[in-house]
Design a protein around this motif. Structure first.
Motif, PDB file in Angstrom:
ATOM      1  N   ARG A 103       0.781  -1.234   0.000  1.00 29.86           N
ATOM      2  CA  ARG A 103       0.000   0.000   0.000  1.00 29.86           C
ATOM      3  C   ARG A 103       0.817   1.292   0.000  1.00 29.86           C
ATOM      4  N   TYR A 144      -1.852   4.544   8.801  1.00 35.85           N
ATOM      5  CA  TYR A 144      -3.112   4.205   8.153  1.00 35.85           C
ATOM      6  C   TYR A 144      -4.200   3.932   9.195  1.00 35.85           C
ATOM      7  N   MET A 145      -3.831   3.113  10.185  1.00 33.77           N
ATOM      8  CA  MET A 145      -4.738   2.761  11.275  1.00 33.77           C
ATOM      9  C   MET A 145      -5.127   4.015  12.062  1.00 33.77           C
ATOM     10  N   GLN A 194      -7.722   6.148  10.384  1.00 33.94           N
ATOM     11  CA  GLN A 194      -9.058   5.559  10.528  1.00 33.94           C
ATOM     12  C   GLN A 194      -9.600   5.742  11.946  1.00 33.94           C
ATOM     13  N   GLU A 195      -8.733   5.557  12.938  1.00 30.67           N
ATOM     14  CA  GLU A 195      -9.172   5.720  14.333  1.00 30.67           C
ATOM     15  C   GLU A 195      -9.565   7.162  14.619  1.00 30.67           C
ATOM     16  N   PHE A 214      -8.300  -1.958  17.841  1.00 31.83           N
ATOM     17  CA  PHE A 214      -9.387  -2.689  17.181  1.00 31.83           C
ATOM     18  C   PHE A 214      -9.398  -4.152  17.618  1.00 31.83           C
TER      19      PHE A 214
END
Lengths: 308, 308
Positions: free
Chosen positions: B163, B170-171, B174-175, B195
């Protein structure tokens, strides 16, 4: 252990209390009716099951956060009607019935193509995470191959690619030859303290003949031999290490992976005499206070003295 | 905690008892002599050290059983002269001094080319494996990169190859966007329930700006900000979850690996409210009784109410 009675009215695993558990999925009975007294070994779904065969099968992949529904099974193998025993103190024949029940359930669950792996384990004592005293093992059938098993297989495959031999067979040959970490061996099994033991009194039971899958390979004769070896190993720990709390875990090939040449099923027994802390959690490296060679020597001596 | 005195004559980490520990390797002092009172933070070798810098460097490879001598260092960071505090209850300035001491030791140890990794961790309470109450952290400098860190890096690299972005960045994005597992965030750090939380009240502290190595990147201003975030996170757990036993572990890049683009240092905080048993041990899969989204919501609410 000695202070517990043979039967308790409030123990859901005692004979006569069959209605206190979910209905059985398997039992060894001499003609008696299901969910009634008269069984030798009984398998029921865990009342607080982590997974269920009636869960909807669903996988979600919203970006990196993949989830999968709780499809699978979480079962309890009640090892004996007697409340105040443990696997170590049961007769070999009874241990054999327990292993047969485990095998039956694994074979049945293997027919479900959505089940990838069956993890069989036994938690003995509070420090090992059990809340119920009545002797029991558990199995969890998962729709994925667990990380630890996957990594074990990867490493074994890498070794095989380099050396064209199963790493467990290779290790076994060395352990048998040196004998310094060996506790005892029979025609079919070897019991030894692993070279890289993570915990004091950690032991491994390894079939001497190469075999990747417990489910695929275990024949009647072998199961009888394993029952004897397992019982003796646990009784040795019970007596020589003062009935320690422990986890015992069956490591076997995934149900649908062909790793027949390079993986080798085995049982790991890990007493819980120490608490893994931040270092172990973070690093995956384990500091142990016991030298496996000394542990093995002590256990060999005790095995003689106790004439087990 | 409240019942412990501020000073104990028999505690090797209390001020005035400096002779009860091995000689210090580092201390924050205002001109006072080494191994005497007058320090704010003190670093000493662990009396029962797993590794030592005076061990001979030696690697043996007799077939599959590779061993390496105990070269490395195992040190205790005594976080305050006060016996009855914990990191959560100390002033931010003191937490900052602790972090500075850790950083100093990591930088010094990094100069030794035989040291591959420094694991920093904190065990709080008996269930987390600590025996001494006096507030302290530990570090273990290892001649190899620990398995868990190696695997974490491998996975992060694989994600990056696919990616072209750091999986942690990235995480985090999103969080931050969803906010449902977020506990709080500052200009520099985000604190959230992962998560895939393995334990109830598990938390992660992640720098918001990409940075692989705590040692290489941490600037003075950032350390002050981290001290504040770490203290507040621990105080929140202390108050909202009734002072649970926990392990806190720093995850950072190996000293000599160039994984700058795809790894991201962070702190994992794992309360020990449950006991991992046979299933967790065997599978590496963790059954937790808490939903991270609910934990985060509860902690956000408590953060408000307690005005931390």
């Amino acid at each position: 252990m000695q202070e517990e009675p043979e039967h308790r009215d409030d123990c859901p695993f005692c004979e006569g209390n069959e209605t206190q558990t979910p209905p059985e999925v398997y039992a060894l009975r001499d003609g008696s009716e299901p969910n009634r007294p008269g069984w030798k070994v009984r398998v029921v779904p865990n009342k607080f099951a982590a997974l269920s065969l009636s869960a909807r099968w669903e996988v979600k992949r919203p970006e990196v956060f993949t989830t999968i529904s709780g499809y699978g099974s979480h079962e309890v193998i009640i090892e004996t009607p007697q409340h105040n025993q443990t696997l170590a103190t049961l007769p070999t024949e009874q241990v054999q019935l327990v292993l047969q029940a485990v095998l039956q359930r694994m074979r049945t669950l293997a027919q479900d193509h959505r089940i990838a792996f069956v993890q069989v384990f036994r938690n003995h004592g509070a420090a090992a995470g059990t809340s119920l005293i009545h002797p029991h093992s558990q199995l969890i059938a998962t729709p994925i191959v667990p990380t630890n098993i996957r990594e074990e297989i990867e490493e074994a495959r890498r070794f095989y690619d380099d050396r064209v031999t199963c790493v467990y067979c290779y290790m076994l040959a060395q352990e048998m030859e040196s004998g310094e970490r060996m506790v005892f061996s029979t025609d079919h099994y070897a019991v030894f303290a692993p070279f890289a033991s993570r915990f004091p009194f950690e032991l491994m039971i390894l079939p001497r003949q190469h075999s990747a899958s417990f489910v695929a390979e275990a024949r009647e004769e072998q199961i009888a031999a394993l029952a004897d070896v397992l019982r003796r190993t646990l009784l040795l720990l019970y007596r020589a290490a003062n009935n320690p709390d422990y986890n015992a875990v069956l490591h076997t090939a995934p149900l649908r992976d062909s790793c027949m040449d390079y993986y080798h099923w085995h049982i790991e027994i890990v007493p819980r005499l120490t608490t893994p802390a931040g270092f172990e959690l973070g690093s995956g490296i384990f500091i142990t206070t016991a030298i496996p060679e000394e542990t093995a020597a002590y256990l060999r001596e005790q095995l003689q003295q106790l004439s087990l």
